[in-house]
Write an enzyme that holds these catalytic residues in place. Structure first.
Site, short mmCIF file in Angstrom:
data_model
loop_
_atom_site.label_atom_id
_atom_site.label_comp_id
_atom_site.label_asym_id
_atom_site.label_seq_id
_atom_site.Cartn_x
_atom_site.Cartn_y
_atom_site.Cartn_z
N LYS A 37 36.61 94.89 -9.12
CA LYS A 37 35.72 95.92 -8.57
C LYS A 37 34.25 95.62 -8.66
O LYS A 37 33.91 94.54 -9.69
CB LYS A 37 36.11 97.25 -8.76
CG LYS A 37 35.72 97.40 -10.31
CD LYS A 37 36.13 99.01 -10.81
CE LYS A 37 35.83 98.99 -12.10
NZ LYS A 37 36.52 100.28 -12.69
N TYR A 288 2.09 94.68 -18.68
CA TYR A 288 1.69 95.98 -18.20
C TYR A 288 1.34 96.79 -19.30
O TYR A 288 2.19 96.96 -20.13
CB TYR A 288 2.82 96.49 -17.26
CG TYR A 288 2.78 96.08 -15.93
CD1 TYR A 288 2.02 96.37 -14.92
CD2 TYR A 288 3.88 95.32 -15.51
CE1 TYR A 288 1.88 95.99 -13.64
CE2 TYR A 288 3.87 94.96 -14.07
CZ TYR A 288 3.11 95.26 -13.33
OH TYR A 288 3.10 94.77 -12.09
C1 LIG Z 1 37.17 100.02 -13.88
C2 LIG Z 1 38.57 100.63 -14.08
C3 LIG Z 1 39.57 100.02 -14.95
C4 LIG Z 1 39.03 98.49 -15.80
O1 LIG Z 1 38.62 98.88 -17.02
P1 LIG Z 1 38.30 97.97 -18.01
O2 LIG Z 1 38.05 99.04 -19.30
O3 LIG Z 1 37.10 97.27 -17.45
O4 LIG Z 1 39.58 97.17 -18.50
C5 LIG Z 1 40.95 100.21 -14.87
N1 LIG Z 1 41.19 101.34 -14.14
C6 LIG Z 1 40.55 102.05 -13.42
C7 LIG Z 1 41.05 103.34 -12.29
C8 LIG Z 1 39.09 101.63 -13.51
O5 LIG Z 1 38.06 102.25 -12.47
#
Ligand SMILES: *Cc1c(COP(=O)(O)O)cnc(C)c1O
Length: 395
Positions: A37, A288
């Site tokens: 994702k 800045y």
């Molecule tokens: C992002 C996510 C994961 C992965 O989590 P990590 O801590 O990066 O391994 C797993 N399950 C869901 C539902 C997520 O949203």
């Protein structure tokens, strides 16, 4: 055309090795779903999705239908789980592109069933993973809503309960008490699903922390009790980082977790190049609002990387980058498009020199954990905030 030199290098070989290592850790208890994702945690979906499939992944996880379509265009045969659910009007695309939706709201199940009907789908042909809220109170079906959700999987429905999913919200707490309570609630729910006459193939539970903490066997025991197979969903670990456990293990971390930390390889390096070096006299201020004051003559190097690229503004005056294999402090405020490092102690630095924002140079390494500590955030946010305008290149 040569581009502005602020780029990310992605070592797909390391990603593949991380995947294979984690799959070995999960076996024989659980199959892995590779979380890609948010543009593969900022690592580039286009580079990473095919790489994990090459390494053996059959399942990929994304947030949205939009991200799912992007994976489908790259990986024709993978199962693509849409963990953030569908939105009104997205059912048809889910059906057409063979995405596997996670759902928990009755209206999501209706959207999917309606789209499947419209496409002429036969009973039980659209696989769905039903998310159960086992205590996070974020998304998922709670105990009171379970009956209504399960009723949508009647024999005549085009929907098929392929998976039961939940999210562990404290798998990085070493004592495992919260996880145990969540798995107990999940067990009760699985009992109710069986009483309702339904059967799901996959029990889909646990992210990187759960996998690295050795929860695969507990999850598979639970899955087997109900005739299911276990699936786990690592994200961060695929990209080479083992989550920190807080509170940690007493008296020490398990040997397997230690070994995993040593085995996982960072996939991403973030680099830029010096635009130019200037000498400033004592009394000069930098950036800045002049938050940095030179108390002696200094040499400063200008970099084309700022918060618009994802360099956190909090790093100004409190973090160092690498140039010529040495640490050079960020001085003054980080600007949107530029920042300045102090190279007084590294006199050979010159225009064009490569600077490492995140990664290794010489014997020094800057990790996403280092960024996160300095910016008071977590590595997940450090990665996902690397800007879209920062080019991702495979190395
Ligand atoms: C992002 C996510 C994961 C992965 O989590 P990590 O801590 O990066 O391994 C797993 N399950 C869901 C539902 C997520 O949203």
């Amino acid at each position: 055309m040569p581009t502005r030199p602020c780029w990310v290098e992605i070592r797909t070989q390391s990603l593949e090795e991380n995947y294979r290592f984690l799959a070995g850790l999960a076996a024989p208890h659980a199959e892995l779903l590779a979380i890609v994702k948010a543009n593969a945690y900022g690592h580039s979906l286009a580079l990473c999705a095919p790489a994990v499939v090459r390494a053996g992944a059959r399942w990929l996880g994304v947030t949205s239908v939009e991200e799912g379509l992007a994976v489908r265009a790259l990986c024709a045969d993978a199962h693509v789980l849409v963990i953030g659910g569908v939105f009104p009007g997205q059912g048809a695309v889910v059906v057409r592109h063979r995405l596997t939706p996670v759902a928990w709201e009755p209206w999501q199940l209706d959207e999917l069933a309606g789209a499947a009907h419209a496409a002429g789908a036969v009973s039980g042909s659209l696989p769905v993973h039903l998310e159960i809220d086992t205590g996070m109170s974020r998304q998922g079906v709670g105990p009171d809503a379970l009956g209504a959700a399960l009723a949508r999987f009647s024999a005549a429905s085009p929907l098929r309960l392929e998976g039961v999913m939940t999210h562990l919200y404290a798998a990085d707490e070493a004592d495992g008490a919260v996880t145990e309570a969540q798995l107990k609630r999940l067990d009760e729910t699985l009992g109710k699903i069986e009483v309702a006459g339904l059967y799901a193939e996959w029990l889909n539970v646990g992210s990187s922390a759960a996998l690295l903490a050795g929860q695969a066997s507990a999850i598979s025991v639970l899955a087997e009790r109900w005739g299911m197979k276990a699936m786990m969903r690592p994200g961060l670990a695929l990209y080479g980082l083992a989550p920190a456990f807080d509170p940690g293990f007493e008296p020490r971390e398990p040997a397997e977790l230690n070994a995993a930390r040593a085995r996982l390889q960072p996939v991403l390096s973030w680099k830029t190049r010096v635009i130019g070096v200037r000498a400033v006299p004592a009394g000069a201020v930098v950036g800045y609002n002049g938050t940095f004051l030179a108390t002696e003559p200094m040499r400063l190097a200008l970099l084309p990387a700022g918060y618009g690229d994802g360099v956190d503004r909090q790093l100004g005056n409190r973090f160092s980058l690498l140039v010529r294999g040495q640490k050079a402090p960020l001085v003054g405020r980080v600007s949107m498009d530029q920042s300045v490092i102090d190279v007084t102690e590294i006199p050979e630095v010159d225009a064009g020199d490569e600077v490492v924002i995140l990664g290794t140079q010489g014997g020094e390494t800057i990790t996403a954990f280092d960024h996160a500590d300095a910016a008071e955030t977590i590595p997940w946010e450090v990665f996902t905030r690397i800007g879209a305008r920062v080019r991702r290149v495979a190395v």
